[in-house]
Design a protein around this motif. Structure first.
Motif, PDB file in Angstrom:
ATOM      1  N   VAL A  37      -6.302   0.245   1.485  1.00 38.38           N
ATOM      2  CA  VAL A  37      -7.228  -0.855   1.151  1.00 38.38           C
ATOM      3  C   VAL A  37      -8.718  -0.254   1.271  1.00 38.38           C
ATOM      4  N   LYS A  38      -9.355  -0.710   0.346  1.00 35.15           N
ATOM      5  CA  LYS A  38     -10.778  -0.478   0.267  1.00 35.15           C
ATOM      6  C   LYS A  38     -11.813  -1.584   0.533  1.00 35.15           C
ATOM      7  N   ALA A  39     -11.067  -2.722  -0.046  1.00 36.54           N
ATOM      8  CA  ALA A  39     -11.855  -3.931   0.204  1.00 36.54           C
ATOM      9  C   ALA A  39     -10.976  -5.237   0.336  1.00 36.54           C
ATOM     10  N   ALA A  40     -11.196  -6.062   1.143  1.00 39.53           N
ATOM     11  CA  ALA A  40      -9.977  -7.240   1.230  1.00 39.53           C
ATOM     12  C   ALA A  40     -10.966  -8.577   1.478  1.00 39.53           C
ATOM     13  N   SER A  41     -10.768  -9.653   0.807  1.00 44.94           N
ATOM     14  CA  SER A  41     -11.510 -10.892   0.823  1.00 44.94           C
ATOM     15  C   SER A  41     -10.812 -11.913   1.677  1.00 44.94           C
ATOM     16  N   LEU A  42     -11.795 -12.771   2.161  1.00 46.15           N
ATOM     17  CA  LEU A  42     -11.225 -13.738   3.344  1.00 46.15           C
ATOM     18  C   LEU A  42     -11.262 -15.264   2.600  1.00 46.15           C
ATOM     19  N   CYS A  66      -4.903 -12.025   2.321  1.00 48.56           N
ATOM     20  CA  CYS A  66      -3.830 -12.168   1.341  1.00 48.56           C
ATOM     21  C   CYS A  66      -4.364 -10.952   0.268  1.00 48.56           C
ATOM     22  N   ASP A  67      -5.917 -10.911   0.016  1.00 49.17           N
ATOM     23  CA  ASP A  67      -6.255 -10.317  -1.039  1.00 49.17           C
ATOM     24  C   ASP A  67      -6.780  -8.809  -0.743  1.00 49.17           C
ATOM     25  N   ALA A  68      -6.499  -7.983  -1.727  1.00 46.72           N
ATOM     26  CA  ALA A  68      -7.036  -6.294  -1.704  1.00 46.72           C
ATOM     27  C   ALA A  68      -7.174  -5.640  -2.625  1.00 46.72           C
ATOM     28  N   ALA A  69      -8.057  -4.667  -2.770  1.00 46.67           N
ATOM     29  CA  ALA A  69      -8.104  -3.957  -3.851  1.00 46.67           C
ATOM     30  C   ALA A  69      -8.192  -2.600  -3.242  1.00 46.67           C
ATOM     31  N   GLY A  70      -7.244  -1.322  -3.828  1.00 46.83           N
ATOM     32  CA  GLY A  70      -7.476  -0.286  -3.298  1.00 46.83           C
ATOM     33  C   GLY A  70      -6.877   0.949  -3.966  1.00 46.83           C
ATOM     34  N   LEU A  71      -6.398   1.772  -3.484  1.00 42.35           N
ATOM     35  CA  LEU A  71      -5.722   3.089  -4.239  1.00 42.35           C
ATOM     36  C   LEU A  71      -4.226   2.911  -3.857  1.00 42.35           C
ATOM     37  N   ASP A  72      -3.390   3.005  -4.939  1.00 41.92           N
ATOM     38  CA  ASP A  72      -1.950   3.110  -4.645  1.00 41.92           C
ATOM     39  C   ASP A  72      -1.639   4.611  -4.336  1.00 41.92           C
ATOM     40  N   ASP A  74      -0.470   7.120  -5.777  1.00 37.12           N
ATOM     41  CA  ASP A  74      -1.007   8.082  -6.764  1.00 37.12           C
ATOM     42  C   ASP A  74      -2.438   8.274  -7.089  1.00 37.12           C
ATOM     43  N   GLY A  75      -3.127   7.356  -6.416  1.00 29.03           N
ATOM     44  CA  GLY A  75      -4.585   7.379  -6.364  1.00 29.03           C
ATOM     45  C   GLY A  75      -4.925   6.622  -7.327  1.00 29.03           C
ATOM     46  N   ASN A  76      -4.551   5.768  -8.078  1.00 31.20           N
ATOM     47  CA  ASN A  76      -4.726   4.859  -9.041  1.00 31.20           C
ATOM     48  C   ASN A  76      -5.442   3.610  -8.438  1.00 31.20           C
ATOM     49  N   GLU A  77      -6.510   3.170  -8.904  1.00 35.15           N
ATOM     50  CA  GLU A  77      -7.146   1.967  -8.484  1.00 35.15           C
ATOM     51  C   GLU A  77      -6.686   0.675  -8.775  1.00 35.15           C
ATOM     52  N   VAL A  78      -6.026  -0.335  -7.969  1.00 33.67           N
ATOM     53  CA  VAL A  78      -5.298  -1.154  -8.149  1.00 33.67           C
ATOM     54  C   VAL A  78      -5.854  -2.511  -7.590  1.00 33.67           C
ATOM     55  N   VAL A  79      -5.432  -3.864  -7.872  1.00 35.39           N
ATOM     56  CA  VAL A  79      -5.462  -5.136  -7.186  1.00 35.39           C
ATOM     57  C   VAL A  79      -3.848  -5.165  -6.770  1.00 35.39           C
ATOM     58  N   VAL A  80      -4.149  -5.901  -5.584  1.00 39.53           N
ATOM     59  CA  VAL A  80      -2.791  -6.473  -4.933  1.00 39.53           C
ATOM     60  C   VAL A  80      -2.463  -7.858  -5.391  1.00 39.53           C
ATOM     61  N   HIS A  81      -1.456  -8.047  -5.687  1.00 36.63           N
ATOM     62  CA  HIS A  81      -0.795  -9.450  -6.158  1.00 36.63           C
ATOM     63  C   HIS A  81      -0.222 -10.110  -4.693  1.00 36.63           C
ATOM     64  N   PRO A 117       5.614  -5.067  -2.998  1.00 38.49           N
ATOM     65  CA  PRO A 117       6.446  -4.555  -3.989  1.00 38.49           C
ATOM     66  C   PRO A 117       5.692  -3.754  -5.071  1.00 38.49           C
ATOM     67  N   ARG A 118       6.373  -2.765  -5.488  1.00 40.53           N
ATOM     68  CA  ARG A 118       5.642  -1.877  -6.719  1.00 40.53           C
ATOM     69  C   ARG A 118       5.124  -2.719  -7.879  1.00 40.53           C
ATOM     70  N   ARG A 119       5.913  -3.903  -8.154  1.00 44.69           N
ATOM     71  CA  ARG A 119       5.632  -4.928  -9.158  1.00 44.69           C
ATOM     72  C   ARG A 119       4.393  -5.684  -8.840  1.00 44.69           C
ATOM     73  N   ASN A 120       3.970  -5.709  -7.633  1.00 47.14           N
ATOM     74  CA  ASN A 120       2.666  -6.340  -7.059  1.00 47.14           C
ATOM     75  C   ASN A 120       1.449  -5.572  -7.357  1.00 47.14           C
ATOM     76  N   VAL A 121       1.175  -4.693  -7.664  1.00 45.01           N
ATOM     77  CA  VAL A 121      -0.001  -3.990  -7.960  1.00 45.01           C
ATOM     78  C   VAL A 121      -0.399  -4.055  -9.686  1.00 45.01           C
ATOM     79  N   VAL A 122      -1.760  -4.566  -9.816  1.00 45.95           N
ATOM     80  CA  VAL A 122      -2.241  -4.438 -11.147  1.00 45.95           C
ATOM     81  C   VAL A 122      -3.117  -3.375 -11.081  1.00 45.95           C
ATOM     82  N   ALA A 123      -3.531  -3.165 -12.351  1.00 48.10           N
ATOM     83  CA  ALA A 123      -4.609  -1.911 -12.566  1.00 48.10           C
ATOM     84  C   ALA A 123      -5.901  -2.668 -12.372  1.00 48.10           C
ATOM     85  N   LYS A 124      -6.848  -1.967 -11.579  1.00 46.46           N
ATOM     86  CA  LYS A 124      -8.266  -2.295 -11.726  1.00 46.46           C
ATOM     87  C   LYS A 124      -9.093  -1.691 -12.582  1.00 46.46           C
TER      88      LYS A 124
END
Length: 322
Positions: A37-42, A66-72, A74-81, A117-124
């Motif tokens: 996790v790099k950032a998470a919102s309230l 509930c919310d976060a964005a970070g690195l998976d 493999d180092g990809n920048e992602v948004v967490v669903h 779950p792997r399907r719960n990450v979206v590319a940032k």
């Protein structure tokens, strides 16, 4: 790892149950992945969790968020669903009776790492900061679904957003304006009315004040305090899209006569799907629109963010960084 977690519940003093400290590193089961996790919102959901709403005592201690964005991995920048559906569920995951949000059954995002779950990450998108991306999965996704999936609104339509200042409301104002809608907003606070205009609302009015025109739809997250105004603000055949009741859910008078006589629609909406999150990200990337952040602070200072939300001092999102 460092985390912000719920240790107990309190309806009178919810923040007393918030603890900042060490928790075990998560272990990803088969089919899941670990996100740094790099950032998470309230969200208000986090405050409600500290009151025991949607979170069971036997699940404590529970990392919130509930919310976060970070690195998976493999180092990809992602948004967490954050909507976790059953492994065998297909279709709209918000309709899964067994769905949950992160921090309800599974540890949340206010930590150095979270597993999903792997399907719960979206590319940032590269042009979107981690802080901006971390605002999207709950409030902004909820607003997107309310406007465009459940509401079916399109350029040229008119919409009233009740309670300018809240996370979903500010997202709805911004997204509606970006999509070419005529946007009205309300707030009890004159300063928040001014901010709503800066966000893109065409007109901002005091709560309960009569609109100059009847609108096609109302984005309703306030509930009891604004319900009658929402019903009376709609054109015949219009729709209230409701995703929350921050002022209470009990109504003395729901104006049912108005609803059936004017053939109004009342549409419930909850969160959104992975595909809608991806569409939201694409919309923001294409338009250059970005989430409104009220304040950014390190996770080590999370209590101050919770206190600001509890006091109703926010206009936009609180983002915690790691």
């Amino acid at each position: 790892m460092f985390a912000a977690y719920a240790e107990k519940f309190s309806s009178d003093d919810p923040i007393s149950g918030l603890v900042l400290g060490e928790r075990p590193d998560p272990v990803a089961p088969d089919g899941w992945t670990t996100v740094t996790v790099k950032a998470a919102s309230l969200n208000h959901h986090d405050l409600w969790s500290l009151q025991g709403v949607g979170l069971k005592a036997e699940a404590l201690p529970m990392i919130l968020g509930c919310d976060a964005a970070g690195l998976d991995e493999d180092g990809n920048e992602v948004v967490v669903h954050s909507v976790i559906s059953s492994p065998d569920w297909t279709g709209d995951e918000t309709l899964d009776p067994k769905r949950s949000l992160l921090s309800e059954r599974h540890q949340g995002t206010f930590a150095e790492k979270v597993v999903v779950p792997r399907r719960n990450v979206v590319a940032k998108p590269a042009g979107m900061s981690f802080e901006e991306a971390a605002c999207l999965p709950t409030a902004w996704l909820t607003a997107y679904r309310m406007l465009f999936t459940q509401g079916g609104l399109k350029a040229g339509d008119s919409v009233l957003v009740q309670g300018a200042g809240g996370g979903v409301a500010t997202a709805a104002i911004t997204l509606a304006r970006a999509a070419g809608l005529k946007v009205y907003a309300t707030s009890r606070d004159e300063a928040k009315q001014k901010r709503a205009l800066e966000l893109g609302a065409h007109e901002a009015l005091p709560s309960g004040e009569r609109l100059p025109v009847k609108v096609d739809a109302v984005i309703e997250t306030v509930g009891r305090a604004t319900w009658k105004h929402s019903v009376r603000s709609l054109r015949p055949g219009g729709a209230i899209i409701i995703s929350g009741t921050t002022s209470g859910a009990n109504l003395d008078d729901a104006l049912l006569t108005n609803i059936f006589f004017l053939q109004l629609k009342v549409i419930g909406s909850t969160m959104g799907t992975r595909n809608e999150l991806a569409s939201l990200v694409s919309l923001l990337e294409a338009t250059g629109t970005r989430p409104l952040i009220d304040r950014t602070m390190p996770l080590t200072e999370a209590k101050a963010g919770f206190e600001a939300m509890h006091a109703g001092e926010l206009f936009g999102k609180v983002v915690f960084t790691l």
